[in-house]
Scaffold this motif. Sequence first.
Motif, PDB file in Angstrom:
ATOM      1  N   GLN A  13       1.006 -13.824   4.875  1.00 24.67           N
ATOM      2  CA  GLN A  13       1.406 -13.697   6.280  1.00 24.67           C
ATOM      3  C   GLN A  13       2.568 -14.640   6.592  1.00 24.67           C
ATOM      4  O   GLN A  13       3.511 -14.274   7.289  1.00 24.67           O
ATOM      5  N   ARG A  15       4.832 -15.866   4.513  1.00 24.90           N
ATOM      6  CA  ARG A  15       6.071 -15.373   3.888  1.00 24.90           C
ATOM      7  C   ARG A  15       6.677 -14.252   4.734  1.00 24.90           C
ATOM      8  O   ARG A  15       7.877 -14.193   4.956  1.00 24.90           O
ATOM      9  N   LYS A  16       5.781 -13.362   5.228  1.00 24.17           N
ATOM     10  CA  LYS A  16       6.240 -12.248   6.057  1.00 24.17           C
ATOM     11  C   LYS A  16       6.867 -12.757   7.369  1.00 24.17           C
ATOM     12  O   LYS A  16       7.924 -12.297   7.786  1.00 24.17           O
ATOM     13  N   ASP A  17       6.194 -13.728   8.006  1.00 27.13           N
ATOM     14  CA  ASP A  17       6.673 -14.204   9.312  1.00 27.13           C
ATOM     15  C   ASP A  17       7.978 -14.994   9.195  1.00 27.13           C
ATOM     16  O   ASP A  17       8.835 -14.917  10.077  1.00 27.13           O
ATOM     17  N   VAL A  18       8.117 -15.776   8.132  1.00 23.27           N
ATOM     18  CA  VAL A  18       9.352 -16.559   7.982  1.00 23.27           C
ATOM     19  C   VAL A  18      10.467 -15.647   7.465  1.00 23.27           C
ATOM     20  O   VAL A  18      11.624 -15.762   7.878  1.00 23.27           O
ATOM     21  N   GLY A  19      10.130 -14.774   6.551  1.00 22.09           N
ATOM     22  CA  GLY A  19      11.022 -13.658   6.224  1.00 22.09           C
ATOM     23  C   GLY A  19      12.052 -13.876   5.133  1.00 22.09           C
ATOM     24  O   GLY A  19      12.412 -12.953   4.432  1.00 22.09           O
ATOM     25  N   HIS A  20      12.568 -15.081   5.000  1.00 22.71           N
ATOM     26  CA  HIS A  20      13.641 -15.305   4.012  1.00 22.71           C
ATOM     27  C   HIS A  20      13.621 -16.763   3.560  1.00 22.71           C
ATOM     28  O   HIS A  20      13.134 -17.644   4.286  1.00 22.71           O
ATOM     29  N   CYS A  65       9.961 -16.485  -0.027  1.00 24.04           N
ATOM     30  CA  CYS A  65       9.871 -15.303   0.853  1.00 24.04           C
ATOM     31  C   CYS A  65      10.678 -14.136   0.292  1.00 24.04           C
ATOM     32  O   CYS A  65      10.449 -12.986   0.681  1.00 24.04           O
ATOM     33  N   ASP A  66      11.633 -14.426  -0.585  1.00 26.85           N
ATOM     34  CA  ASP A  66      12.513 -13.354  -1.069  1.00 26.85           C
ATOM     35  C   ASP A  66      11.935 -12.603  -2.263  1.00 26.85           C
ATOM     36  O   ASP A  66      12.187 -11.417  -2.416  1.00 26.85           O
ATOM     37  N   GLU A 155      11.807 -21.961  12.419  1.00 30.26           N
ATOM     38  CA  GLU A 155      11.152 -20.685  12.065  1.00 30.26           C
ATOM     39  C   GLU A 155       9.806 -20.952  11.391  1.00 30.26           C
ATOM     40  O   GLU A 155       8.812 -20.282  11.668  1.00 30.26           O
ATOM     41  N   ALA A 159       6.056 -20.076  12.863  1.00 34.55           N
ATOM     42  CA  ALA A 159       5.203 -19.181  12.060  1.00 34.55           C
ATOM     43  C   ALA A 159       3.863 -19.859  11.755  1.00 34.55           C
ATOM     44  O   ALA A 159       2.817 -19.203  11.764  1.00 34.55           O
TER      45      ALA A 159
END
Length: 462
Positions: A13, A15-20, A65-66, A155, A159
């Motif tokens: 979750q 990783r998804k919320d921070v995104g990058h 996250c990538d 970020e 998150a």
Amino acid sequence: MFSKETYKARREQLRKDVGHGLIVLLGNHEAPFNYTDNTYAFRQDSTFLYFFGLQHADLVGVLDCDNGKDYLFANDIDIDDIIWTGPMPSVADQAASVGVDNSGSLADLQTLCIKTIGEARKIHYLPPYRADNLNQLGALLSIKKEGVCRYASMELILACVKQRAIKSAEEIEDIERAIATAYDMHVGAMKMATCDRYEYELAGFMEGTAKMAGGPLSFPVIMTTHGEILHNHGYSHKLTPGRLLVMDAGCETANHYCSDITRTVPVGGHYTDRQRTIYELVLAANMEAIRITRPGITYQEVHTAASRILAQGYKDLGILKGNVDDIVANGAHSLLMPHGLGHMMGLDVHDMENYGQINVGYDDETRPSTQFGLNMLRCGRRLQPGYVITDEPGAYFVPALIDKWHAEGTNKDFVNFDELEKWKDFGGIRIEDDILVTEDGCRVLGKPIPKTVKEIEETMGM
Ligand code: GLY
Ligand code: MN
Ligand code: MN
């Protein structure tokens, strides 16, 4: 520890919320007490606990996250360590126990950070609150110490708050375990609150009770016959008849979920009429908060409603004067309660306060007030099911503050300073429960701890 699936889902979750980019979460290190090998009891960092659950010192967790990979970094111990501390699972085994597939040494971590910087990918980290973690981040990311806090990732902070603010069923169970121990701490101490004891005996009993249940305290015990001092950590007074005793204490479970409970009891077992009057008033404010706390209301609104109860009570006693709404709007009641109604609680007793309180207790919609008293409200945001929050109104007669307002004429239209002179030796009262916001209201967590005048006097008389 929870199951590895819990930690994997939390990291997924995040990783998804921070995104990058790359998220670097430092665990804590041992902290010297008076020389290097004589350390404070080790306390893992709460964010690290939340996402990795591991309790050893010197660990670093990384989430990419990538590419979706998670890592655990630390140096394996050698025979010299094993002689003193005993065997310990390898870093790879610790990683596997919480569902992390990749592990390496601290040198490998350095290599990964250098590579990530070279790829111009962002490295997210939280603002450090310990000097050794600040130094570690500075060295790892080649940032000067002064810049480390400045470049912490908002970020990542937001998150983490988003996830940690909503407690799952297994977290609630753990918090209720901490409150079960707080019950034993408080009820035991109530029975000890007789006139021939010292504050330190009761504080020691509470700390021992927490430790006998397997966890540390969640903060240093407040045990004082000078409850008007909000966070009084001295224990030197003898319990004398006629004084009120503020007992604010909680503990952590083995997983480090907290409790934070306050009861205020009369030394010797019976409230005087004056004490009972103020006690009932604070209790009414505490109960009003329980009555109206539900999803959709802001905790600032709950604080204001509790303040209105207190203001009306002080007006009835002739301590405050004027219109109750005006008293509250002008913050005149804050002379007698110069703090907020409560704060979030979870893995930290003031949950996530290390992220910056404004990022936890407020949002774009609800901003902190600058008014005296209300500016100390640690959580003002709109409530959601799953929040765990404290409900802790109080009444404090702080002679220095009363004198200052009197001399400066602060809120003189609303405060009857002549009447207040008679109350300057009163001390303080706080009543604190830990409450869960549910789908349609709230629930006071844990086995009920004696709280009414009758319940407390009966318990003390047993
Ligand atoms: N024990 C500190 C507090 O109640 O916030
Ligand atoms: Mn407390
Ligand atoms: Mn509290």
